[in-house]
Design a protein around this motif. Structure first.
Motif, PDB file in Angstrom:
ATOM      1  N   LEU A  71       0.879  -1.379   0.080  1.00  0.00           N
ATOM      2  CA  LEU A  71      -0.068  -0.071   0.034  1.00  0.00           C
ATOM      3  C   LEU A  71       0.927   1.275   0.087  1.00  0.00           C
ATOM      4  O   LEU A  71       0.458   2.235  -0.507  1.00  0.00           O
ATOM      5  CB  LEU A  71      -0.944   0.013   1.276  1.00  0.00           C
ATOM      6  CG  LEU A  71      -2.123  -1.061   1.529  1.00  0.00           C
ATOM      7  CD1 LEU A  71      -2.939  -0.882   2.409  1.00  0.00           C
ATOM      8  CD2 LEU A  71      -3.009  -0.920  -0.060  1.00  0.00           C
ATOM      9  N   GLY A  72       1.963   1.214   0.637  1.00  0.00           N
ATOM     10  CA  GLY A  72       3.056   2.506   0.583  1.00  0.00           C
ATOM     11  C   GLY A  72       3.258   2.823  -0.679  1.00  0.00           C
ATOM     12  O   GLY A  72       3.391   3.787  -1.219  1.00  0.00           O
ATOM     13  N   LYS A  73       3.781   1.769  -1.592  1.00  0.00           N
ATOM     14  CA  LYS A  73       4.239   1.816  -2.797  1.00  0.00           C
ATOM     15  C   LYS A  73       2.973   2.350  -3.795  1.00  0.00           C
ATOM     16  O   LYS A  73       3.432   3.071  -4.685  1.00  0.00           O
ATOM     17  CB  LYS A  73       4.689   0.640  -3.413  1.00  0.00           C
ATOM     18  CG  LYS A  73       5.824  -0.182  -2.678  1.00  0.00           C
ATOM     19  CD  LYS A  73       6.031  -1.420  -3.131  1.00  0.00           C
ATOM     20  CE  LYS A  73       7.418  -1.945  -2.705  1.00  0.00           C
ATOM     21  NZ  LYS A  73       7.639  -3.301  -3.016  1.00  0.00           N
ATOM     22  N   VAL A  74       1.994   2.041  -3.410  1.00  0.00           N
ATOM     23  CA  VAL A  74       0.687   2.321  -4.329  1.00  0.00           C
ATOM     24  C   VAL A  74       0.208   3.767  -4.036  1.00  0.00           C
ATOM     25  O   VAL A  74      -0.116   4.703  -5.099  1.00  0.00           O
ATOM     26  CB  VAL A  74      -0.607   1.572  -4.172  1.00  0.00           C
ATOM     27  CG1 VAL A  74      -1.707   1.900  -4.722  1.00  0.00           C
ATOM     28  CG2 VAL A  74      -0.183  -0.043  -4.670  1.00  0.00           C
ATOM     29  N   PHE A  75       0.121   4.156  -2.841  1.00  0.00           N
ATOM     30  CA  PHE A  75      -0.644   5.546  -2.281  1.00  0.00           C
ATOM     31  C   PHE A  75       0.351   6.613  -2.021  1.00  0.00           C
ATOM     32  O   PHE A  75       0.273   7.796  -1.882  1.00  0.00           O
ATOM     33  CB  PHE A  75      -1.307   5.352  -1.138  1.00  0.00           C
ATOM     34  CG  PHE A  75      -2.599   4.443  -1.616  1.00  0.00           C
ATOM     35  CD1 PHE A  75      -3.723   5.183  -2.282  1.00  0.00           C
ATOM     36  CD2 PHE A  75      -2.887   3.189  -1.387  1.00  0.00           C
ATOM     37  CE1 PHE A  75      -4.762   4.403  -2.810  1.00  0.00           C
ATOM     38  CE2 PHE A  75      -3.950   2.531  -1.773  1.00  0.00           C
ATOM     39  CZ  PHE A  75      -5.135   3.040  -2.186  1.00  0.00           C
ATOM     40  N   PHE A  76       1.673   6.090  -1.565  1.00  0.00           N
ATOM     41  CA  PHE A  76       2.845   7.055  -0.922  1.00  0.00           C
ATOM     42  C   PHE A  76       4.072   6.933  -1.720  1.00  0.00           C
ATOM     43  O   PHE A  76       5.092   6.625  -1.045  1.00  0.00           O
ATOM     44  CB  PHE A  76       2.779   6.983   0.504  1.00  0.00           C
ATOM     45  CG  PHE A  76       1.533   7.164   1.158  1.00  0.00           C
ATOM     46  CD1 PHE A  76       1.005   8.239   1.438  1.00  0.00           C
ATOM     47  CD2 PHE A  76       0.976   5.956   1.492  1.00  0.00           C
ATOM     48  CE1 PHE A  76      -0.137   8.433   2.257  1.00  0.00           C
ATOM     49  CE2 PHE A  76      -0.145   6.186   2.429  1.00  0.00           C
ATOM     50  CZ  PHE A  76      -0.764   7.277   2.477  1.00  0.00           C
ATOM     51  N   PRO A  77       4.234   6.874  -3.043  1.00  0.00           N
ATOM     52  CA  PRO A  77       5.453   6.686  -3.896  1.00  0.00           C
ATOM     53  C   PRO A  77       6.556   7.764  -3.530  1.00  0.00           C
ATOM     54  O   PRO A  77       6.864   8.365  -4.344  1.00  0.00           O
ATOM     55  CB  PRO A  77       4.859   6.563  -5.163  1.00  0.00           C
ATOM     56  CG  PRO A  77       3.826   7.538  -5.317  1.00  0.00           C
ATOM     57  CD  PRO A  77       3.147   7.448  -3.839  1.00  0.00           C
TER      58      PRO A  77
END
Length: 461
Positions: free
Chosen positions: A56-62
């Motif tokens: 989720l970090g990669k998807v929403f907070f790149p």
């Protein structure tokens, strides 16, 4: 028989007291299933979100910084805890005014919508900053609805259950918690093993959240089929009209002693819960260098063990009382936390499993007893509202902050035994609450008539 309660219908079915209410066993089972499914759904989301946080970090907070991504993801996760007390202050009093069943149906809808919506949110690459904002909004919806879910579910089961089986029936609520967590975390583990990193990041992460839609529909169907609890129906009958609004002030100032006891019990319950189920996987990875999958599998195994013994300990609380079982859990964490953590720190799989298993069995003393013990602290008139406030304030201040607090204490002191000391401190507070609480096993809920279970053959007639 379709009614949830009857007033002493037959001398052969109901005890001598004419004030007793008799519950239909089929309706009791349906109430337990509906309440437990809602709790399972809440913790399914918890397990999914916790263990897919890196993706989720990669998807929403790149940001390109893995640590910053993970912190941002868990920041959105923590936001749900901040609004839980607000949800409790809204849904709790509402449940005392319009009924438990109606409010639990609303919280089920909101939980399902919030979780399902996460699976539909476009990525940061698609809509930019709107993506993390929508994720935060969905988490706030989830947290707000959760504020009315657990207290409502425990109240619902407690008010439906016959006095002599309230512990056993209430224990199935936390059985649902464990089942939901295992389902969510297990699904993420399976997907991580089967999908490539690119597939998981591009579309695979959405699947667990989208499953919440069908689960919510099933849960809503079960809850809409329920009738109002006998205790609340009796309150309405006494009022001979819609119940007047109970001031929030009465739920807090008028119940301050019970609220303090509630918060003390919830503190040890949730510190132990979040320590074992949320923090220990990270502890195994960061301190013992376990890979994430092995750490998760150990915790899942512990939860499976807890599920097996949960109903038996719930039944035990009906025989020996809630206080002795909860007190045993507090004493266990006080005297066994250090030995268990030392065992875990040996690092071998057998030692870790034994240490974690011991803590899990101690935790069952709380998961099996609390769903029956907490509602018995408050009278029917304010039960849902006061319990919602006390439970959610304590969870937000002490339960949900446990991983963060322990991590900070280890960083500040360098003492890797801090998790054990933290649980020991919590057990002292919980033990004090147990000392002052009254025994409720086998007794009517405050403000309610004695509740007995109709014989199955009497219901069929």
């Amino acid at each position: 028989m379709s009614a949830a309660t009857v007033a002493a219908p037959r001398p052969t079915s109901v005890p001598k007291t004419p004030a007793a209410t008799a519950t239909d066993p089929a309706l009791v089972r349906r109430a337990v299933k509906a309440a437990a499914l809602g709790n399972a759904m809440e913790w399914f989301d918890f397990g999914v979100y916790s263990y897919i946080a890196v993706t989720l970090g990669k998807v929403f907070f790149p940001s390109g910084n893995p640590t910053a991504q993970l912190l941002s993801t868990f920041g959105a996760f923590a936001a749900a805890f901040l609004v839980r007390p607000l949800g409790g202050m809204v849904f709790g009093p509402l449940g005392d005014r319009i009924g438990r069943q109606k409010v639990l149906a609303v919280t089920m809808i909101m939980m399902a919508v919030g979780t399902f919506a996460i699976g539909l949110i476009p990525s940061y690459a698609t809509i930019g900053v709107g993506a993390p904002l929508l994720l935060l909004l969905a988490r706030l919806v989830q947290g707000f609805s959760t504020g009315g879910e657990y207290a409502g579910a425990t109240t619902f089961i407690a008010e439906y259950a016959p006095d002599k089986r309230r512990g056993f029936l209430g224990s199935w609520l936390e059985f649902g918690t464990l089942a939901g967590y295992i389902g969510g975390a297990g699904l993420v583990t399976l997907m991580t093993a089967l999908l490539s990193s690119d597939d998981l990041t591009s579309w695979g992460w959405r699947i667990p959240f989208l499953i919440a839609g069908p689960m919510g529909i099933i849960g809503l169907y079960l809850r809409l089929r329920l009738e109002e609890t006998p205790a609340f129906a009796a309150e309405l009958e006494k009022a001979e009209a819609n119940r007047p609004k109970v001031p929030l002030r009465e739920m807090i100032a008028g119940q301050w002693k019970a609220l303090l006891l509630c918060m003390g019990l919830v503190l040890i319950f949730n510190v132990a819960d979040y320590m074992l189920l949320s923090y220990m996987p990270s502890y195994l990875t960061s301190e013992l260098k376990y890979d994430e999958t092995h750490g998760l599998l150990v915790v899942l195994g512990v939860m499976a063990l807890m599920m097996i013994v949960q109903p038996f300990v719930g039944a035990l609380t009906d025989r020996v009382g809630r206080r002795p079982v909860i007190a045993a859990g507090c004493a266990g964490f006080l005297f066994l936390s250090v030995p268990a953590l030392l065992l875990i720190r040996q690092g071998s799989l057998v030692a870790v499993a034994l240490g974690m298993g011991a803590l899990g069995l101690l935790l069952v003393c709380f998961t099996a007893a609390m769903p029956a013990a907490l509602p018995a602290l408050f009278p029917t008139r304010v039960r849902y509202g006061s319990l919602s406030i006390g439970f959610n304030v304590s969870v937000s201040l002490f339960g949900g902050t446990t991983p963060l607090a322990v991590t900070a204490l280890i960083g500040a002191t360098g003492n890797v035994m801090m998790p054990a000391y933290y649980m020991m401190a919590a057990s002292v507070i919980g033990g004090a609450a147990v000392w002052f609480m009254a025994e409720s096993a086998g007794r009517p809920l405050p403000g309610s008539a004695p509740a007995v279970e109709l014989r199955e053959d009497a219901v069929r007639r």
